[in-house]
Motif scaffolding. Sequence first.
Motif, PDB file in Angstrom:
ATOM      1  N   ASP A  84      14.214  15.359  26.769  1.00 18.19           N
ATOM      2  CA  ASP A  84      15.166  16.400  26.393  1.00 18.19           C
ATOM      3  C   ASP A  84      16.107  16.687  27.565  1.00 18.19           C
ATOM      4  O   ASP A  84      15.722  17.308  28.552  1.00 18.19           O
ATOM      5  CB  ASP A  84      14.379  17.659  26.006  1.00 18.19           C
ATOM      6  N   ALA A  85      17.367  16.240  27.451  1.00 20.91           N
ATOM      7  CA  ALA A  85      18.339  16.401  28.542  1.00 20.91           C
ATOM      8  C   ALA A  85      18.624  17.866  28.829  1.00 20.91           C
ATOM      9  O   ALA A  85      18.726  18.263  29.992  1.00 20.91           O
ATOM     10  CB  ALA A  85      19.633  15.664  28.205  1.00 20.91           C
ATOM     11  N   GLU A  86      18.762  18.670  27.810  1.00 23.33           N
ATOM     12  CA  GLU A  86      19.053  20.097  28.030  1.00 23.33           C
ATOM     13  C   GLU A  86      17.934  20.747  28.835  1.00 23.33           C
ATOM     14  O   GLU A  86      18.184  21.456  29.817  1.00 23.33           O
ATOM     15  CB  GLU A  86      19.233  20.807  26.687  1.00 23.33           C
ATOM     16  N   LYS A  87      16.707  20.483  28.448  1.00 20.69           N
ATOM     17  CA  LYS A  87      15.562  21.063  29.156  1.00 20.69           C
ATOM     18  C   LYS A  87      15.466  20.523  30.581  1.00 20.69           C
ATOM     19  O   LYS A  87      15.166  21.259  31.522  1.00 20.69           O
ATOM     20  CB  LYS A  87      14.285  20.744  28.365  1.00 20.69           C
ATOM     21  N   PHE A  88      15.722  19.218  30.756  1.00 20.85           N
ATOM     22  CA  PHE A  88      15.667  18.616  32.086  1.00 20.85           C
ATOM     23  C   PHE A  88      16.667  19.276  33.031  1.00 20.85           C
ATOM     24  O   PHE A  88      16.306  19.713  34.124  1.00 20.85           O
ATOM     25  CB  PHE A  88      15.935  17.110  32.010  1.00 20.85           C
ATOM     26  N   PHE A  89      17.933  19.372  32.621  1.00 18.46           N
ATOM     27  CA  PHE A  89      18.943  19.928  33.511  1.00 18.46           C
ATOM     28  C   PHE A  89      18.772  21.431  33.704  1.00 18.46           C
ATOM     29  O   PHE A  89      19.113  21.956  34.760  1.00 18.46           O
ATOM     30  CB  PHE A  89      20.350  19.565  33.031  1.00 18.46           C
ATOM     31  N   ARG A 130       5.526  22.994  39.038  1.00 22.83           N
ATOM     32  CA  ARG A 130       6.302  23.967  38.239  1.00 22.83           C
ATOM     33  C   ARG A 130       7.293  23.243  37.336  1.00 22.83           C
ATOM     34  O   ARG A 130       7.429  23.570  36.152  1.00 22.83           O
ATOM     35  CB  ARG A 130       7.047  24.946  39.144  1.00 22.83           C
ATOM     36  N   PHE A 131       7.979  22.273  37.896  1.00 20.15           N
ATOM     37  CA  PHE A 131       8.963  21.484  37.162  1.00 20.15           C
ATOM     38  C   PHE A 131       8.317  20.803  35.955  1.00 20.15           C
ATOM     39  O   PHE A 131       8.789  20.922  34.818  1.00 20.15           O
ATOM     40  CB  PHE A 131       9.556  20.463  38.135  1.00 20.15           C
ATOM     41  N   CYS A 132       7.219  20.103  36.202  1.00 21.79           N
ATOM     42  CA  CYS A 132       6.533  19.375  35.125  1.00 21.79           C
ATOM     43  C   CYS A 132       5.933  20.317  34.091  1.00 21.79           C
ATOM     44  O   CYS A 132       5.962  20.028  32.891  1.00 21.79           O
ATOM     45  CB  CYS A 132       5.469  18.453  35.707  1.00 21.79           C
ATOM     46  N   GLN A 133       5.391  21.427  34.537  1.00 14.82           N
ATOM     47  CA  GLN A 133       4.816  22.398  33.607  1.00 14.82           C
ATOM     48  C   GLN A 133       5.887  22.919  32.651  1.00 14.82           C
ATOM     49  O   GLN A 133       5.658  22.997  31.442  1.00 14.82           O
ATOM     50  CB  GLN A 133       4.173  23.542  34.369  1.00 14.82           C
ATOM     51  N   LYS A 134       7.060  23.246  33.176  1.00 13.45           N
ATOM     52  CA  LYS A 134       8.145  23.745  32.319  1.00 13.45           C
ATOM     53  C   LYS A 134       8.650  22.679  31.362  1.00 13.45           C
ATOM     54  O   LYS A 134       9.114  22.995  30.272  1.00 13.45           O
ATOM     55  CB  LYS A 134       9.281  24.299  33.166  1.00 13.45           C
TER      56      LYS A 134
END
Length: 154
Positions: free
Chosen positions: A18-23, A135-139
């Motif tokens: 998911d690009a939106e979630k990634f950025f 934190r990044f991966c959890q989100k």
Amino acid sequence: MANKPFLTSGWEVKGIRDAEKFFSTLLEALPLPAHLCFEGSSFSSDVRKLLATHAVEPTMQIRAGTIWPKPTVFHVIATEQFLRELAALATKHANPEICDHFYAYNDGHGLMHWHDAFDDPLLIDESIAEAALQRFCQKLGVQYLRWRAAQESR
């Protein structure tokens, strides 16, 4: 003389689709200031406009991930505002319209390397703190594991 690899060890993150979630989440793991490099051959016109508006001179040479057709490459400075704008555009476009390959770097040091973005694993340099990576991966709802580049035989 062989090209120095962009990254040699760190973390591998699989399953980001998911690009939106990634950025939207990128600043959890990316230390600022950082440069972002977007390589693509199918940028949507509004994504191309955003990238061109924020484009800066590259401070690191990055070998193209695509040979043909010749890709368009944009280097930008990562800011919260830029990433919010990009995430908003990502909700309207297929991932290849955002980028084919993605890199993050700072001071001549690779931080993130993502060939075939949103399909292949994202590689993150070991200089990124594991707590930030968690934190990044959890989100994002994904897992990570240790990664090391294969050693070339001499």
